[in-house]
Design a protein around this motif. Structure first.
Motif, PDB file in Angstrom:
ATOM      1  N   ASP A   1      70.020  81.929  88.768  1.00 14.35           N
ATOM      2  CA  ASP A   1      69.638  83.299  88.852  1.00 14.35           C
ATOM      3  C   ASP A   1      68.556  83.663  87.673  1.00 14.35           C
ATOM      4  O   ASP A   1      68.882  83.036  86.650  1.00 14.35           O
ATOM      5  N   ARG A   2      67.809  84.935  88.266  1.00 13.00           N
ATOM      6  CA  ARG A   2      66.569  85.020  87.278  1.00 13.00           C
ATOM      7  C   ARG A   2      67.259  85.619  86.114  1.00 13.00           C
ATOM      8  O   ARG A   2      66.639  85.750  84.880  1.00 13.00           O
ATOM      9  N   ARG A   3      68.405  86.263  85.923  1.00 11.01           N
ATOM     10  CA  ARG A   3      69.326  86.764  84.868  1.00 11.01           C
ATOM     11  C   ARG A   3      69.954  85.828  84.206  1.00 11.01           C
ATOM     12  O   ARG A   3      70.856  86.248  82.958  1.00 11.01           O
ATOM     13  N   ALA A   4      70.119  84.657  84.463  1.00 13.68           N
ATOM     14  CA  ALA A   4      71.108  83.627  84.071  1.00 13.68           C
ATOM     15  C   ALA A   4      70.589  83.110  82.522  1.00 13.68           C
ATOM     16  O   ALA A   4      69.604  83.088  82.218  1.00 13.68           O
ATOM     17  N   ILE A   5      71.733  82.900  81.548  1.00 11.88           N
ATOM     18  CA  ILE A   5      71.373  82.254  80.529  1.00 11.88           C
ATOM     19  C   ILE A   5      72.253  80.707  80.608  1.00 11.88           C
ATOM     20  O   ILE A   5      73.223  80.620  81.014  1.00 11.88           O
ATOM     21  N   LEU A   6      71.444  79.719  80.047  1.00  6.70           N
ATOM     22  CA  LEU A   6      71.839  78.321  79.776  1.00  6.70           C
ATOM     23  C   LEU A   6      72.004  78.143  78.283  1.00  6.70           C
ATOM     24  O   LEU A   6      71.542  78.417  77.331  1.00  6.70           O
ATOM     25  N   VAL A   7      73.354  77.490  78.216  1.00  5.19           N
ATOM     26  CA  VAL A   7      73.879  77.238  76.934  1.00  5.19           C
ATOM     27  C   VAL A   7      74.307  75.754  76.679  1.00  5.19           C
ATOM     28  O   VAL A   7      75.022  75.403  77.653  1.00  5.19           O
ATOM     29  N   ASN A   8      73.551  75.001  75.948  1.00  2.11           N
ATOM     30  CA  ASN A   8      73.948  73.559  75.842  1.00  2.11           C
ATOM     31  C   ASN A   8      74.579  73.385  74.529  1.00  2.11           C
ATOM     32  O   ASN A   8      74.023  73.486  73.448  1.00  2.11           O
ATOM     33  N   VAL A   9      75.844  72.922  74.569  1.00  5.58           N
ATOM     34  CA  VAL A   9      76.683  72.439  73.305  1.00  5.58           C
ATOM     35  C   VAL A   9      77.167  71.117  73.435  1.00  5.58           C
ATOM     36  O   VAL A   9      78.062  70.670  72.773  1.00  5.58           O
ATOM     37  N   SER A  10      76.653  70.400  74.697  1.00  6.84           N
ATOM     38  CA  SER A  10      77.099  69.173  74.841  1.00  6.84           C
ATOM     39  C   SER A  10      76.204  67.999  74.249  1.00  6.84           C
ATOM     40  O   SER A  10      76.506  67.705  72.808  1.00  6.84           O
ATOM     41  N   ARG A  11      75.151  67.458  74.776  1.00  6.56           N
ATOM     42  CA  ARG A  11      74.178  66.365  74.108  1.00  6.56           C
ATOM     43  C   ARG A  11      72.921  67.030  74.611  1.00  6.56           C
ATOM     44  O   ARG A  11      72.722  67.438  75.842  1.00  6.56           O
ATOM     45  N   GLY A  12      71.834  66.695  73.953  1.00  5.69           N
ATOM     46  CA  GLY A  12      70.641  67.041  74.274  1.00  5.69           C
ATOM     47  C   GLY A  12      70.057  66.099  75.490  1.00  5.69           C
ATOM     48  O   GLY A  12      69.279  67.028  76.362  1.00  5.69           O
ATOM     49  N   GLY A  13      70.331  65.417  75.818  1.00  2.98           N
ATOM     50  CA  GLY A  13      69.770  64.469  76.884  1.00  2.98           C
ATOM     51  C   GLY A  13      70.375  64.902  78.113  1.00  2.98           C
ATOM     52  O   GLY A  13      69.859  64.540  79.376  1.00  2.98           O
ATOM     53  N   VAL A  14      71.314  66.040  78.174  1.00  3.18           N
ATOM     54  CA  VAL A  14      71.780  66.346  79.384  1.00  3.18           C
ATOM     55  C   VAL A  14      70.777  67.400  80.038  1.00  3.18           C
ATOM     56  O   VAL A  14      70.613  67.332  81.352  1.00  3.18           O
ATOM     57  N   VAL A  15      69.870  67.982  79.118  1.00  6.61           N
ATOM     58  CA  VAL A  15      68.898  69.058  79.637  1.00  6.61           C
ATOM     59  C   VAL A  15      67.551  68.427  79.665  1.00  6.61           C
ATOM     60  O   VAL A  15      67.197  67.800  78.510  1.00  6.61           O
ATOM     61  N   ASP A  16      66.922  68.305  80.586  1.00  6.04           N
ATOM     62  CA  ASP A  16      65.401  68.129  80.554  1.00  6.04           C
ATOM     63  C   ASP A  16      64.380  69.244  79.605  1.00  6.04           C
ATOM     64  O   ASP A  16      64.480  70.382  80.177  1.00  6.04           O
ATOM     65  N   GLU A  17      64.291  68.879  78.526  1.00  6.20           N
ATOM     66  CA  GLU A  17      63.667  70.055  77.524  1.00  6.20           C
ATOM     67  C   GLU A  17      62.502  70.418  77.927  1.00  6.20           C
ATOM     68  O   GLU A  17      62.311  71.705  78.040  1.00  6.20           O
ATOM     69  N   ALA A  18      61.348  69.778  78.596  1.00  4.87           N
ATOM     70  CA  ALA A  18      60.299  70.324  79.118  1.00  4.87           C
ATOM     71  C   ALA A  18      60.457  71.209  80.464  1.00  4.87           C
ATOM     72  O   ALA A  18      59.813  72.091  80.321  1.00  4.87           O
ATOM     73  N   ALA A  19      61.556  70.631  81.040  1.00  3.76           N
ATOM     74  CA  ALA A  19      61.866  71.600  82.192  1.00  3.76           C
ATOM     75  C   ALA A  19      62.303  72.823  81.707  1.00  3.76           C
ATOM     76  O   ALA A  19      62.066  74.001  82.391  1.00  3.76           O
ATOM     77  N   LEU A  20      63.239  73.097  80.829  1.00  8.11           N
ATOM     78  CA  LEU A  20      63.717  74.308  80.154  1.00  8.11           C
ATOM     79  C   LEU A  20      62.708  75.348  79.478  1.00  8.11           C
ATOM     80  O   LEU A  20      62.603  76.285  79.981  1.00  8.11           O
ATOM     81  N   VAL A  21      61.584  74.517  78.931  1.00  7.81           N
ATOM     82  CA  VAL A  21      60.635  75.506  78.460  1.00  7.81           C
ATOM     83  C   VAL A  21      59.852  76.074  79.472  1.00  7.81           C
ATOM     84  O   VAL A  21      59.409  77.270  79.344  1.00  7.81           O
ATOM     85  N   LYS A  22      59.613  75.089  80.510  1.00 10.19           N
ATOM     86  CA  LYS A  22      58.784  75.872  81.796  1.00 10.19           C
ATOM     87  C   LYS A  22      59.520  76.942  82.468  1.00 10.19           C
ATOM     88  O   LYS A  22      58.807  77.838  82.860  1.00 10.19           O
ATOM     89  N   ALA A  23      60.906  76.755  82.544  1.00 10.44           N
ATOM     90  CA  ALA A  23      61.901  77.669  83.148  1.00 10.44           C
ATOM     91  C   ALA A  23      61.705  79.030  82.399  1.00 10.44           C
ATOM     92  O   ALA A  23      61.750  80.193  82.868  1.00 10.44           O
ATOM     93  N   LEU A  24      61.632  78.952  81.023  1.00 14.14           N
ATOM     94  CA  LEU A  24      61.720  80.253  80.188  1.00 14.14           C
ATOM     95  C   LEU A  24      60.364  80.677  80.057  1.00 14.14           C
ATOM     96  O   LEU A  24      60.224  81.877  80.357  1.00 14.14           O
TER      97      LEU A  24
END
Length: 249
Positions: free
Chosen positions: A156-179
């Motif tokens: 959702d456009r209102r959503a918040i993503l929080v990662n406290v697992s491991r960095g490799g779980v999230v594609d960091e470049a994709a997250l930057v683009k999403a923000l």
């Protein structure tokens, strides 16, 4: 070692007869608290408003700072939290979130659309239905790059993503683009694909990324974590010496 063992080549260790033991859940309580702290910091834009207040000009000029929210933030009782990874950490996040009045969805493993377990919600549906996603899963071959452009666009456009697992779980470049393109409202992470992180190793440290809150892999740090680690190390050593290893991975 502590809970995470993704930095260890388990196959190479097994080939050489090396036993690898961890200390599961040693810091789960602290990490769960940190996850909720990051969620609230993003939702209430704490870091951004701290900087605005200290800047000393925008608030006096505009007489308010509510324009920085970009819309009305929801209170926790209006939110749905999706938890990805339902071990000890995920369960602690769940109990804290429910104490705040949040509705909670527990995600089924990605790719298990045909065999969703009782009490779980399909992975993609969890992304679509949640206003907050907290990642609590380990990093392995099944979770590496699990959150990429496709998954972020489901949110959702209102959503918040929080990662406290491991960095490799999230594609960091994709997250930057999403923000930057406002696919989601905000994000926070305590973990990075390469650590210690720097501007040369992580796109998350670039300037100008909106509503992103970062911490340097300190979610684990607390009195209970240190005590649990001490007990766990003692137990693992005693198990090895006695010929009955515990917590083998």
């Amino acid at each position: 070692m502590a809970a995470g063992y993704d930095i260890v080549d388990l196959q190479a260790c097994r080939a050489r007869g090396i036993r690898v033991c961890n200390i599961p859940s040693a810091s789960a309580e602290a990490v769960a608290e940190h996850a909720i702290t990051l969620y609230l910091a993003v939702k209430r834009r704490v870091v951004e408003l701290h900087d605005l207040t200290r800047g000393g000009s925008e608030w006096p000029l505009k007489k308010t700072a509510i324009h920085r929210f970009g819309g009305l933030p929801m209170t926790s009782r209006s939110e749905t939290l999706g938890i990805i990874g339902y071990g000890t950490l995920g369960k602690l996040v769940e109990s804290t979130a429910k104490a705040l009045g949040m509705q909670v969805l527990i995600a089924e493993r990605k790719g298990n659309q045909q065999s969703v377990r009782p009490g779980r919600t399909d992975f993609t549906e969890t992304l679509k239905q949640s206003s907050v996603i907290i990642l609590c899963c380990p990093l392995d071959n099944s979770t590496r790059g699990m959150i990429s452009e496709t998954e972020l666009q489901f949110m959702d456009r209102r959503a918040i993503l929080v990662n406290v697992s491991r960095g490799g779980v999230v594609d960091e470049a994709a997250l930057v683009k999403a923000l930057q393109e406002h696919w989601i409202n905000g994000a926070a992470t305590d973990v990075f694909a390469v650590e210690p992180a720097s501007a040369s190793t992580s796109p998350l440290l670039a300037d100008g990324i909106p509503n992103l809150t970062l911490s340097p892999h300190v979610a684990w740090y607390a009195d209970s974590s240190i005590e649990n680690l001490k007990r766990g190390i003692k137990s693992n050593i005693e198990g090895f010496v006695n010929g009955a290893p515990v917590n083998m991975v």
